[in-house]
Motif scaffolding. Sequence first.
Motif, PDB file in Angstrom:
ATOM      1  N   LYS A   1      20.095   1.353  -7.874  1.00  0.00           N
ATOM      2  CA  LYS A   1      18.691   1.687  -8.001  1.00  0.00           C
ATOM      3  C   LYS A   1      18.017   0.372  -8.215  1.00  0.00           C
ATOM      4  O   LYS A   1      18.473  -0.671  -8.861  1.00  0.00           O
ATOM      5  CB  LYS A   1      18.465   2.453  -9.441  1.00  0.00           C
ATOM      6  N   CYS A   2      16.782   0.308  -7.513  1.00  0.00           N
ATOM      7  CA  CYS A   2      16.213  -0.897  -7.362  1.00  0.00           C
ATOM      8  C   CYS A   2      15.412  -1.298  -8.853  1.00  0.00           C
ATOM      9  O   CYS A   2      14.545  -0.458  -9.270  1.00  0.00           O
ATOM     10  CB  CYS A   2      14.997  -1.171  -6.325  1.00  0.00           C
ATOM     11  N   GLY A   3      15.403  -2.530  -9.422  1.00  0.00           N
ATOM     12  CA  GLY A   3      14.974  -2.626 -10.761  1.00  0.00           C
ATOM     13  C   GLY A   3      13.349  -3.142 -10.498  1.00  0.00           C
ATOM     14  O   GLY A   3      12.758  -3.506 -11.590  1.00  0.00           O
ATOM     15  N   ARG A   4      12.991  -3.167  -9.308  1.00  0.00           N
ATOM     16  CA  ARG A   4      11.932  -3.898  -8.974  1.00  0.00           C
ATOM     17  C   ARG A   4      10.781  -2.671  -8.617  1.00  0.00           C
ATOM     18  O   ARG A   4       9.774  -2.511  -9.367  1.00  0.00           O
ATOM     19  CB  ARG A   4      11.713  -4.859  -7.666  1.00  0.00           C
ATOM     20  N   CYS A   5      11.116  -1.720  -7.649  1.00  0.00           N
ATOM     21  CA  CYS A   5      10.219  -0.687  -7.336  1.00  0.00           C
ATOM     22  C   CYS A   5      10.915   0.777  -7.907  1.00  0.00           C
ATOM     23  O   CYS A   5       9.993   1.879  -7.772  1.00  0.00           O
ATOM     24  CB  CYS A   5       9.926  -0.801  -5.837  1.00  0.00           C
ATOM     25  N   GLY A   6      12.191   0.733  -8.290  1.00  0.00           N
ATOM     26  CA  GLY A   6      12.693   1.869  -8.809  1.00  0.00           C
ATOM     27  C   GLY A   6      13.219   2.679  -7.657  1.00  0.00           C
ATOM     28  O   GLY A   6      13.538   3.746  -7.910  1.00  0.00           O
TER      29      GLY A   6
ATOM     30  N   GLY B   1      19.261   3.000  -3.121  1.00  0.00           N
ATOM     31  CA  GLY B   1      19.823   2.342  -1.996  1.00  0.00           C
ATOM     32  C   GLY B   1      19.812   0.939  -1.700  1.00  0.00           C
ATOM     33  O   GLY B   1      20.103   0.440  -0.841  1.00  0.00           O
ATOM     34  N   HIS B   2      18.981   0.236  -2.527  1.00  0.00           N
ATOM     35  CA  HIS B   2      18.881  -1.138  -2.418  1.00  0.00           C
ATOM     36  C   HIS B   2      18.741  -1.962  -3.825  1.00  0.00           C
ATOM     37  O   HIS B   2      18.528  -0.942  -4.918  1.00  0.00           O
ATOM     38  CB  HIS B   2      17.735  -1.653  -1.579  1.00  0.00           C
ATOM     39  N   ASN B   3      18.630  -3.079  -4.156  1.00  0.00           N
ATOM     40  CA  ASN B   3      18.327  -3.671  -5.414  1.00  0.00           C
ATOM     41  C   ASN B   3      17.147  -4.466  -5.309  1.00  0.00           C
ATOM     42  O   ASN B   3      16.744  -4.720  -4.194  1.00  0.00           O
ATOM     43  CB  ASN B   3      19.653  -4.478  -5.784  1.00  0.00           C
TER      44      ASN B   3
ATOM     45  N   THR C   1      17.310  -7.246  -2.532  1.00  0.00           N
ATOM     46  CA  THR C   1      16.998  -6.812  -1.144  1.00  0.00           C
ATOM     47  C   THR C   1      15.705  -5.926  -0.820  1.00  0.00           C
ATOM     48  O   THR C   1      15.422  -5.555   0.133  1.00  0.00           O
ATOM     49  CB  THR C   1      18.308  -6.034  -0.623  1.00  0.00           C
ATOM     50  N   CYS C   2      15.161  -5.993  -2.073  1.00  0.00           N
ATOM     51  CA  CYS C   2      14.016  -4.957  -2.004  1.00  0.00           C
ATOM     52  C   CYS C   2      12.762  -5.463  -0.974  1.00  0.00           C
ATOM     53  O   CYS C   2      12.489  -6.879  -0.957  1.00  0.00           O
ATOM     54  CB  CYS C   2      13.352  -4.912  -3.276  1.00  0.00           C
ATOM     55  N   THR C   3      12.207  -4.738  -0.091  1.00  0.00           N
ATOM     56  CA  THR C   3      11.044  -4.997   0.808  1.00  0.00           C
ATOM     57  C   THR C   3       9.932  -4.470   0.631  1.00  0.00           C
ATOM     58  O   THR C   3       8.728  -4.388   1.088  1.00  0.00           O
ATOM     59  CB  THR C   3      11.576  -4.799   2.097  1.00  0.00           C
ATOM     60  N   ASN C   4       9.909  -3.536  -0.522  1.00  0.00           N
ATOM     61  CA  ASN C   4       8.613  -2.726  -0.887  1.00  0.00           C
ATOM     62  C   ASN C   4       7.438  -3.467  -1.247  1.00  0.00           C
ATOM     63  O   ASN C   4       7.650  -4.236  -2.338  1.00  0.00           O
ATOM     64  CB  ASN C   4       8.754  -1.596  -1.529  1.00  0.00           C
ATOM     65  N   PRO C   5       6.159  -3.297  -0.777  1.00  0.00           N
ATOM     66  CA  PRO C   5       5.108  -4.102  -1.248  1.00  0.00           C
ATOM     67  C   PRO C   5       4.695  -3.536  -2.707  1.00  0.00           C
ATOM     68  O   PRO C   5       4.998  -2.598  -2.886  1.00  0.00           O
ATOM     69  CB  PRO C   5       4.232  -3.828  -0.402  1.00  0.00           C
TER      70      PRO C   5
HETATM   71 ZN   LIG Z   1      12.644  -2.042  -4.306  1.00  0.00          ZN
END
Ligand SMILES: [Zn+2]
Length: 576
Positions: A557-562, A565-567, A570-574
């Motif tokens: 679970k991504c700590g940046r965007c929530g 499947g990525h962290n 590797t997050c690419t979400n704006p």
């Molecule tokens: Zn993310």
Amino acid sequence: MYVGRTFATREDFKTALSIYAINCVFKFKFTRYQKDYLVSECDDKRICDWRVFAHKVGDSEEYEVRKAKLDHLCNVETRSRFSKHATSKVVAALLRANYANAYCGPRARDLPECILTEHNVRVLYWKAWKVKELAVVTAQGTDESSYALLPVYLHVLKLANPGTVYKLETVRDDNGDDRFKYVFVALGASVRGLPYVRRVVVVDGTHLFGKYLRCLLTASCQDANFQIFPIAFAIVDSETDESWRWFMQQLSEIVNDGQDLTFMSDRNSSILKSIPEVYPKAHHGFCLVHIRRNVKAKYLKKSGLPSLVWRAGSMYRKKDFDDEYDRIKQRNVRCWEFLEGIGVENWSRAYFEGERYNLMSSNIAESLNKALLPARGSPVLALIEFIRKMLGRWFETRRKRIARTVGDNPIAVERELLKRFKGGLGMAVLAVGRWDFEVKPKEGCHFHVSLEKRTCSCLEFQKLNLPCTHAMAAAHERGFEYKLLVGDMHKIKMWQPTVEGAILPVQDPAEVEVPEDIRVMCLMPPQTKRPPERPPKLRIHSAGEYEGKNKSKQPNKCGRCGGLGHNRVTCTNPLG
Ligand SMILES: [Zn+2]
Ligand SMILES: [Zn+2]
Ligand SMILES: [Zn+2]
């Protein structure tokens, strides 16, 4: 407020009483201020007998309300002064609860409004600033307000620290808002110490973990005591050609170009490009530790190649280097080709054309990164404050050490001298002139030392500006004072001026003059979309470092965007 209520500390009681006064709209003052009890009475005690008496509980820190008369008889004139209780400290306490839960707190400009509506107090905008400082900077997720306050912060930072060089780069977005792009800061104290450190600048970039995924670029030198001397830092989006070029351009305002200037780096491609563009005369050496790591990652670990590469790179004389280099070629031609590709003149001390002294690696930058680790997830303002405070502490520690030092040499230089003195014991010394000697170690060939010229045929003496073992042996033979062999760059008199400048805290912007254009500037956080150029896992220096296996079967679970499947790496979400 009631009889029997307890508070953890005396301060807690005082703060709680102030908040109570704000909420109930009245003004009190402490009329008895004793070591173990406090009496507070209404401001107008001739008419009103509101009174609270709190006493310390036994030997503990706690305070307990023992007596309370809570009815007021005072008039509106008196009660309207209640807002005097809304000091920065009290308002900070009021807000702390709100901040603890919300991911991002209100922006500074929103603060007066929310304080006004919830607690009846009219607070000036710049009091809100101070509240920010006290309550919010340490709380999580205040990146947005941090950017909003940045222009004024930089202004007061420079006011408090004259000589500070800073540059804030912004971009205007489609809505006409100014958004953060880059910021560069060189504190006045660093700029002042710069003429007294050797002109070898280690530049490095490191990732930040904040919501907006910034990257920190740093430039540091080494002082007379072999300690890191940070000169400047910048917060940028990532390590790109553009951001490094911008950083170098800002740096050129305080460090001028020249043949005598050397940069050290980890061979990052953007650094490689930007240095010749901005500093055409300077030399550029590569960190030997990184190259050794590369070799370790590429070739068999037990091949002995990494240590051979290290030995070769550290050699002072070209002949010694050539011997070691041949050995590498015989053992592994592909490794030799890899090293050829890097360019011998860039990584070996023997063939390097500039001066790099004892600096064979960019380790000082890595130790700086380590020291900054606790703040690497902080909002931009908190990060700069963290660096300012840290440098302030470092400088103060060094000033104390310098004050305690007896003699001409800093402590680390003395240690080096002792090491070399021990190494020189047992060497055969033959005087061949008044100040010239032939020194023969127990094994190997002899060396020619000139104490007058401060040279040795091993080249270490002149390259480091510190006597080699041979020179120490010769000096011992002649009864020559060792300290006379140490170059000026390693003397206390060069160390002391590097830390003479104080690093001062910023003032409350309400108390100083802030130009209108800065005061009204509303800086927005950067619009982030992670640039594809150089995700951190491709960083050159991370090659060969241990990579743990991810045993977890659940998707990350991504700590940046929530997202799943990525962290956050590797997050690419704006965002924003
Ligand atoms: Zn993310
Ligand atoms: Zn009253
Ligand atoms: Zn020597």
